[in-house]
Scaffold this motif. Sequence first.
Motif, PDB file in Angstrom:
ATOM      1  N   LYS A  24       0.821  -1.221   0.000  1.00  0.00           N
ATOM      2  CA  LYS A  24       0.000   0.000   0.000  1.00  0.00           C
ATOM      3  C   LYS A  24       0.854   1.270   0.000  1.00  0.00           C
ATOM      4  N   ARG A  25       2.168   1.139   0.057  1.00  0.00           N
ATOM      5  CA  ARG A  25       3.088   2.287   0.102  1.00  0.00           C
ATOM      6  C   ARG A  25       2.734   3.216   1.279  1.00  0.00           C
ATOM      7  N   HIS A  26       2.430   2.631   2.428  1.00  0.00           N
ATOM      8  CA  HIS A  26       2.159   3.446   3.614  1.00  0.00           C
ATOM      9  C   HIS A  26       3.367   4.330   3.912  1.00  0.00           C
ATOM     10  N   ARG A  27       3.117   5.608   4.150  1.00  0.00           N
ATOM     11  CA  ARG A  27       4.186   6.590   4.308  1.00  0.00           C
ATOM     12  C   ARG A  27       4.136   7.260   5.675  1.00  0.00           C
ATOM     13  N   ILE A  28       5.289   7.795   6.082  1.00  0.00           N
ATOM     14  CA  ILE A  28       5.355   8.742   7.200  1.00  0.00           C
ATOM     15  C   ILE A  28       5.892  10.040   6.630  1.00  0.00           C
ATOM     16  N   GLU A  29       5.111  11.108   6.794  1.00  0.00           N
ATOM     17  CA  GLU A  29       5.456  12.405   6.216  1.00  0.00           C
ATOM     18  C   GLU A  29       6.363  13.207   7.134  1.00  0.00           C
ATOM     19  N   HIS A  30       7.403  13.781   6.564  1.00  0.00           N
ATOM     20  CA  HIS A  30       8.429  14.564   7.246  1.00  0.00           C
ATOM     21  C   HIS A  30       9.371  13.639   8.004  1.00  0.00           C
ATOM     22  N   CYS A  31       8.817  12.779   8.874  1.00  0.00           N
ATOM     23  CA  CYS A  31       9.593  11.705   9.503  1.00  0.00           C
ATOM     24  C   CYS A  31      10.943  12.251   9.971  1.00  0.00           C
ATOM     25  N   SER A  32      10.891  13.367  10.688  1.00  0.00           N
ATOM     26  CA  SER A  32      12.079  14.199  10.865  1.00  0.00           C
ATOM     27  C   SER A  32      13.153  13.607  11.761  1.00  0.00           C
ATOM     28  N   LEU A  33      12.764  13.056  12.896  1.00  0.00           N
ATOM     29  CA  LEU A  33      13.742  12.634  13.902  1.00  0.00           C
ATOM     30  C   LEU A  33      13.708  11.119  14.047  1.00  0.00           C
ATOM     31  N   LEU A  34      14.775  10.484  13.570  1.00  0.00           N
ATOM     32  CA  LEU A  34      14.827   9.036  13.529  1.00  0.00           C
ATOM     33  C   LEU A  34      16.008   8.497  14.329  1.00  0.00           C
ATOM     34  N   SER A  35      15.970   7.217  14.584  1.00  0.00           N
ATOM     35  CA  SER A  35      17.063   6.525  15.274  1.00  0.00           C
ATOM     36  C   SER A  35      17.253   5.178  14.609  1.00  0.00           C
ATOM     37  N   LYS A  36      18.306   4.487  14.975  1.00  0.00           N
ATOM     38  CA  LYS A  36      18.549   3.148  14.429  1.00  0.00           C
ATOM     39  C   LYS A  36      17.356   2.238  14.712  1.00  0.00           C
ATOM     40  N   SER A  37      16.779   2.355  15.897  1.00  0.00           N
ATOM     41  CA  SER A  37      15.654   1.512  16.280  1.00  0.00           C
ATOM     42  C   SER A  37      14.419   1.790  15.427  1.00  0.00           C
ATOM     43  N   THR A  38      14.102   3.071  15.244  1.00  0.00           N
ATOM     44  CA  THR A  38      12.910   3.387  14.456  1.00  0.00           C
ATOM     45  C   THR A  38      13.104   3.006  12.991  1.00  0.00           C
ATOM     46  N   LEU A  39      14.316   3.147  12.470  1.00  0.00           N
ATOM     47  CA  LEU A  39      14.577   2.746  11.099  1.00  0.00           C
ATOM     48  C   LEU A  39      14.415   1.232  10.934  1.00  0.00           C
ATOM     49  N   GLU A  40      14.866   0.472  11.915  1.00  0.00           N
ATOM     50  CA  GLU A  40      14.710  -0.980  11.857  1.00  0.00           C
ATOM     51  C   GLU A  40      13.242  -1.365  11.881  1.00  0.00           C
ATOM     52  N   THR A  41      12.455  -0.642  12.688  1.00  0.00           N
ATOM     53  CA  THR A  41      11.025  -0.921  12.746  1.00  0.00           C
ATOM     54  C   THR A  41      10.350  -0.578  11.425  1.00  0.00           C
ATOM     55  N   MET A  42      10.721   0.546  10.825  1.00  0.00           N
ATOM     56  CA  MET A  42      10.155   0.930   9.533  1.00  0.00           C
ATOM     57  C   MET A  42      10.490  -0.114   8.473  1.00  0.00           C
ATOM     58  N   GLN A  43      11.704  -0.624   8.515  1.00  0.00           N
ATOM     59  CA  GLN A  43      12.102  -1.664   7.562  1.00  0.00           C
ATOM     60  C   GLN A  43      11.251  -2.916   7.755  1.00  0.00           C
ATOM     61  N   ARG A  44      11.042  -3.298   8.999  1.00  0.00           N
ATOM     62  CA  ARG A  44      10.252  -4.502   9.287  1.00  0.00           C
ATOM     63  C   ARG A  44       8.803  -4.331   8.847  1.00  0.00           C
ATOM     64  N   LEU A  45       8.254  -3.136   9.027  1.00  0.00           N
ATOM     65  CA  LEU A  45       6.847  -2.901   8.709  1.00  0.00           C
ATOM     66  C   LEU A  45       6.620  -2.553   7.237  1.00  0.00           C
ATOM     67  N   GLY A  46       7.698  -2.271   6.488  1.00  0.00           N
ATOM     68  CA  GLY A  46       7.532  -1.921   5.082  1.00  0.00           C
ATOM     69  C   GLY A  46       6.990  -0.516   4.886  1.00  0.00           C
ATOM     70  N   LEU A  47       7.460   0.437   5.695  1.00  0.00           N
ATOM     71  CA  LEU A  47       7.017   1.823   5.599  1.00  0.00           C
ATOM     72  C   LEU A  47       8.071   2.652   4.878  1.00  0.00           C
ATOM     73  N   SER A  48       7.648   3.743   4.284  1.00  0.00           N
ATOM     74  CA  SER A  48       8.607   4.602   3.593  1.00  0.00           C
ATOM     75  C   SER A  48       8.471   6.042   4.079  1.00  0.00           C
ATOM     76  N   PRO A  49       9.606   6.737   4.239  1.00  0.00           N
ATOM     77  CA  PRO A  49       9.568   8.119   4.695  1.00  0.00           C
ATOM     78  C   PRO A  49       9.650   9.104   3.531  1.00  0.00           C
ATOM     79  N   SER A  50       8.968  10.230   3.670  1.00  0.00           N
ATOM     80  CA  SER A  50       9.137  11.349   2.747  1.00  0.00           C
ATOM     81  C   SER A  50       9.687  12.501   3.565  1.00  0.00           C
ATOM     82  N   PHE A  51      10.886  12.960   3.222  1.00  0.00           N
ATOM     83  CA  PHE A  51      11.599  13.946   4.031  1.00  0.00           C
ATOM     84  C   PHE A  51      11.378  15.374   3.522  1.00  0.00           C
ATOM     85  N   LEU A  52      11.025  16.265   4.429  1.00  0.00           N
ATOM     86  CA  LEU A  52      11.042  17.707   4.141  1.00  0.00           C
ATOM     87  C   LEU A  52      12.487  18.152   4.328  1.00  0.00           C
TER      88      LEU A  52
END
Length: 639
Positions: free
Chosen positions: A451-479
């Motif tokens: 479904k290409r579920h996105r998180i918009e701006h997704c400004s402040l990330l960490s190694k943990s949140t990136l790993e979770t996004m990878q597992r869930l199949g989410l994509s970030p769009s960065f401002l």
Amino acid sequence: MGSNGNDHDYIQCGCHNPVWEALKDTLDPASYIASHPNAAQGPARDANGESLVFHDGIIYPLRDGNMDERVEALGIHAGDVVAAGTLAAVEARMQALGIDYKKQSLHGKTLLPGLVEPHAHIVQSCAMDGWLNLGAIEPDDGDTQQAPEKNSQRLRPLYTWGWLKETIQNNLPEDSTSWVLGHLVDPALMPFKVMPGGLNRLMTLQCGDTPEEGYLDTIEAKRPMLLISASMHTAYMNTAARDLVHERTGVMVENGVLQETQIVAGILSIPARQKLAMLKIFERLDTFFATAASRGITLLYDAMMDPLSKLVLNAYFLSHPRTLRIGYAAACNNSLEALKLLPDYRPATREEARHMYQGSIKVISDGSNQGLTGYQVAPYCCETDRPVGNFNLCDKGEDTPKTLPVKYQEFIHAAVKKGWPLMIHANGDQAIEFTLQAYDLALQGQSGLDKRHRIEHCSLLSKSTLETMQRLGLSPSFLIGHVGYWGYAFDKAIFEKKAHNMLDLCKSALDHELRISLHSDYSVTPLGPLRSMEQAVTRKMEGIRNHDNQFVHDPRLQPILNEGQCLTRKQALKAITYDAAWQCHAEAWTGSLQDQNFADFVILEQDPLDEKFPATRIRDIKVCETWKGGQRVYLNPRS
């Protein structure tokens, strides 16, 4: 707002727009549509494009996202790509299909797929464009014949309280009964004070005549003055305006700072003729679309389309050419009732892409980091009456939840169950954490990639949140303008070390196999995918100032924010073309020059992938031509 009154926007983008809420019921686009004989059929299809073979230049087709492929020629016919490859092979293919074509030399220029703007706001932003521009970024009036430096998308040389005061006083309305109206005000980009051992101080704007910076009555005391922040979610008034708003609407704010829906009271209080002037939407849409075409944009995704905005655009296109493709996320206003009214999801079709297509729905979880309302785990490093920001979907009786609110969990679950892809606005690290938890529970083990579920701006990330996004199949769009324009303020005053370690981790996202895009969030930052590409490649902090409080425009003197997160040119280009189209559910027909895709492309004077060309000048590359559906929709007069 923060205690400084420096809120850039309450919920970040032009999504929940109180200015538009105050004006939209006075429009009647339905009558305009009904007066046109082709209204029953809706907007007309694009006319057939030309039959051409481009050659004698640099052509990157980006087929299947291949950033290394370079071809000799490109053939187009009837609005579509026919073939890309050697000149002999392309000509042979055109001849085999019986196409009568002309050869067109690029004269050494570079041809790329059309650029994609995956997150902007069209109608809501245009409603304010007639007001005095008081923004920190050089104004962009869409005049494509200006010198490049006039459309540089760079910070003004000087942006201070003194500049604001002088600009307003030099542009007072001739009619003494008119209000002073300004927009794009950004106190977060004015000089700040670093307080060692204490909380830093950003600029404050408020009513009053105290002879200090930030008191608006010292600019103009007699005429009412209303200044809207850059994303139209905070308004600043002098005392005259504050008192009139109170008298006419009953809304009273002691410091003259209106937030969110309160802004409606301010707009409703201005003279009727000034409100009517704001409704000249079509004129401003002309400028908007001309600017987009001059920036090489062929697909723009509106990040929150309400029904009336869609009606306005449909009315506009009855009598104006479609110079770009429009996709959108539908507004649901964080409302379960609005979710129930949505039809069942089905993917958009190529035919719908000729008009306007819906690809997703929008959810807004928190606010703005530069406005001090992005929802954080730890308090901001500057003064604010919301130390950790603002979360929008709290359980009853909670203002600053530490655990995932049930209300948010249930809303995301209902949205996912409805079947629509989601674009969830989340800026602060706590808002992102809540969003990941809500996605995890709602997806129930399924991947979000389909479904290409996105998180918009997704400004402040960490190694943990990136790993979770990878597992869930989410994509970030960065401002990415957060780094370029506000990075210095984030690094020195708003977040300090947190900015260096966590802000817009583009490279780490790619390392975790996430597909990313770069966006403007117009009107938060100007339209300009090449500028976004430059800011992602260089990560230069353009907000650094010299001893005279002027922004430093020499890139050699601009520090880099977290050099390890710089993208390569190919990675950044993919984020404004192929992967951005994928995020916008459009890669089946645009984003690359695949055979049978729409012939949507841009011709540039320079090759942005040429390492000999300075990365700090990518935004200055001249867009010579923009083509949509095999038709040229923009020609630079100085090409």
